[in-house]
Design a protein around this motif. Structure first.
Motif, PDB file in Angstrom:
ATOM      1  N   TYR A   1       0.831  -1.205   0.000  1.00 17.06           N
ATOM      2  CA  TYR A   1       0.000   0.000   0.000  1.00 17.06           C
ATOM      3  C   TYR A   1       0.869   1.260   0.000  1.00 17.06           C
ATOM      4  O   TYR A   1       0.564   2.250  -0.679  1.00 17.06           O
ATOM      5  CB  TYR A   1      -0.912   0.015   1.229  1.00 17.06           C
ATOM      6  CG  TYR A   1      -2.156  -0.834   1.098  1.00 17.06           C
ATOM      7  CD1 TYR A   1      -3.129  -0.536   0.152  1.00 17.06           C
ATOM      8  CD2 TYR A   1      -2.375  -1.920   1.941  1.00 17.06           C
ATOM      9  CE1 TYR A   1      -4.280  -1.299   0.046  1.00 17.06           C
ATOM     10  CE2 TYR A   1      -3.528  -2.694   1.838  1.00 17.06           C
ATOM     11  CZ  TYR A   1      -4.475  -2.379   0.883  1.00 17.06           C
ATOM     12  OH  TYR A   1      -5.617  -3.144   0.776  1.00 17.06           O
TER      13      TYR A   1
ATOM     14  N   LEU B   1      -4.983   2.567   6.590  1.00 17.71           N
ATOM     15  CA  LEU B   1      -4.999   1.179   6.172  1.00 17.71           C
ATOM     16  C   LEU B   1      -5.927   0.396   7.096  1.00 17.71           C
ATOM     17  O   LEU B   1      -5.531  -0.029   8.181  1.00 17.71           O
ATOM     18  CB  LEU B   1      -3.591   0.582   6.218  1.00 17.71           C
ATOM     19  CG  LEU B   1      -2.484   1.354   5.486  1.00 17.71           C
ATOM     20  CD1 LEU B   1      -1.189   0.554   5.509  1.00 17.71           C
ATOM     21  CD2 LEU B   1      -2.882   1.657   4.063  1.00 17.71           C
TER      22      LEU B   1
ATOM     23  N   ALA C   1      -7.087   3.484   2.088  1.00 19.00           N
ATOM     24  CA  ALA C   1      -6.318   2.681   1.141  1.00 19.00           C
ATOM     25  C   ALA C   1      -7.186   1.677   0.392  1.00 19.00           C
ATOM     26  O   ALA C   1      -6.987   1.428  -0.796  1.00 19.00           O
ATOM     27  CB  ALA C   1      -5.189   1.958   1.871  1.00 19.00           C
TER      28      ALA C   1
ATOM     29  N   TYR D   1      -7.128   1.666  -3.587  1.00 14.02           N
ATOM     30  CA  TYR D   1      -6.404   0.560  -4.220  1.00 14.02           C
ATOM     31  C   TYR D   1      -7.132  -0.772  -3.986  1.00 14.02           C
ATOM     32  O   TYR D   1      -6.601  -1.684  -3.333  1.00 14.02           O
ATOM     33  CB  TYR D   1      -4.976   0.490  -3.670  1.00 14.02           C
ATOM     34  CG  TYR D   1      -4.284   1.826  -3.644  1.00 14.02           C
ATOM     35  CD1 TYR D   1      -4.017   2.513  -4.828  1.00 14.02           C
ATOM     36  CD2 TYR D   1      -3.913   2.425  -2.439  1.00 14.02           C
ATOM     37  CE1 TYR D   1      -3.408   3.756  -4.814  1.00 14.02           C
ATOM     38  CE2 TYR D   1      -3.280   3.665  -2.423  1.00 14.02           C
ATOM     39  CZ  TYR D   1      -3.044   4.320  -3.611  1.00 14.02           C
ATOM     40  OH  TYR D   1      -2.426   5.546  -3.586  1.00 14.02           O
TER      41      TYR D   1
END
Length: 304
Positions: A185, A202, A277, A281
């Motif tokens: 990440y 995260l 995150a 992603y």
């Protein structure tokens, strides 16, 4: 396609450093690793250094100079290194947080670094309600939160080392992200304008679990019920005070997270200063708690 940034990683043998190096070269970024000259002759480090070299990582030596006070960053060497790259990622250990101000000073003098990611792989220092000794540690980290710094936050609690859930008693741990996933990440953000001057949280959905959920999951996998030990807050605070380093740090962070409730899952992300995150992603395939516990059942893998 735009040319990829050149990345310098400082603290490559620390807690998460080697994983950052590996994630960087796997993503085909020109990767530079800061290495003390003494590491090449250190039996515990030489194998790692050779692996970096064989992977095409550029090693930059002589970052440190020896003084009567120990090892400190050498300013001129830092500036020279900065001028070779575009992005700097710090992965220095807990005892070196204040050294990052030397890194920032070198970045300012070099004048060409477009992004700096400090060693901020932990809780949100602006929100955490923590007791000593971790409080002093986080005050230093908070000072590094200058506007151009991208802070990456993850949650990984519990003692480090070779402990795994086994036997008829259990020390309750929360494993939310493997180091490899944190590194993946992190490298994703390097050339992403959406993360510039942002806090990256995260908190992968499959890994937001309560203690009870994790214990129940583990009990189902091993087919037995574990004996559980509970501790009151005042006894936990006493244990924090009496424990040596680094256990006192670990326990004080655990107190903040699981007694005071300082966890990213309890807060909404302010889009003006942060980003999630998992939303940015979704293609990253992270290891879930369920998958990780399967590894423990099979082979008693080392907990990261």
């Amino acid at each position: 396609m735009a040319e990829k940034s050149k990345i310098l990683i400082i603290g490559v043998t620390e807690y998460i450093g080697k994983y950052l190096v590996e994630a960087s070269w796997k993503a085909r970024y020109p990767t530079y690793a800061s290495v003390r000259e003494s590491m090449a002759s250190n039996p515990e480090k030489s194998g790692l250094i050779e692996r970096f070299k064989s992977s095409g990582v550029s090693l930059i030596y002589s970052f440190f100079c020896s003084t009567s006070l120990g090892d400190i960053h050498h300013h001129e060497s830092l500036v020279t290194a900065m001028k070779q790259v575009d992005v700097v990622i710090s992965a220095v250990g807990p005892g070196q947080q204040s050294d990052q101000f030397k890194i920032i000073a070198a970045i300012k003098e070099a004048g060409n670094i477009k992004r700096f990611l400090p060693s901020e792989f932990g809780v949100d220092v602006d929100r955490i309600n923590v007791v000593e000794p971790a409080a002093s540690h986080f005050r230093i980290k908070a000072k590094l939160s200058v506007p151009r710094v991208c802070r990456l936050l993850s949650f990984q609690l519990g003692p480090n080392g070779r402990q795994s859930p086994a036997g008829d008693k259990i020390t309750i741990l929360v494993i939310v992200l493997k180091k490899e996933d944190i590194a993946s990440y992190t490298i994703k953000t390097v050339d992403d304008p959406r993360t510039l001057k942002k806090i990256l949280y995260l908190s992968p959905p499959a890994n937001i679990l309560t203690f009870c959920e994790i214990i129940s999951l583990w009990e189902r996998k091993i087919g037995s019920t574990l004996e559980k030990t509970y501790i009151l807050e005042d006894k936990l605070l006493k244990k924090i005070h009496e424990s040596p380093f680094p256990m006192n740090i670990i326990l004080s962070i655990s107190h903040s997270m699981f007694v005071k409730g300082d966890h990213a899952a309890n807060h909404e992300i302010d889009a003006s200063i942060g980003a999630g995150a998992s939303e940015l992603y979704p293609e990253v395939k992270y290891t879930t708690v369920d998958e990780y516990l399967n590894l423990c059942v099979v082979g008693g893998q080392e907990l990261h």
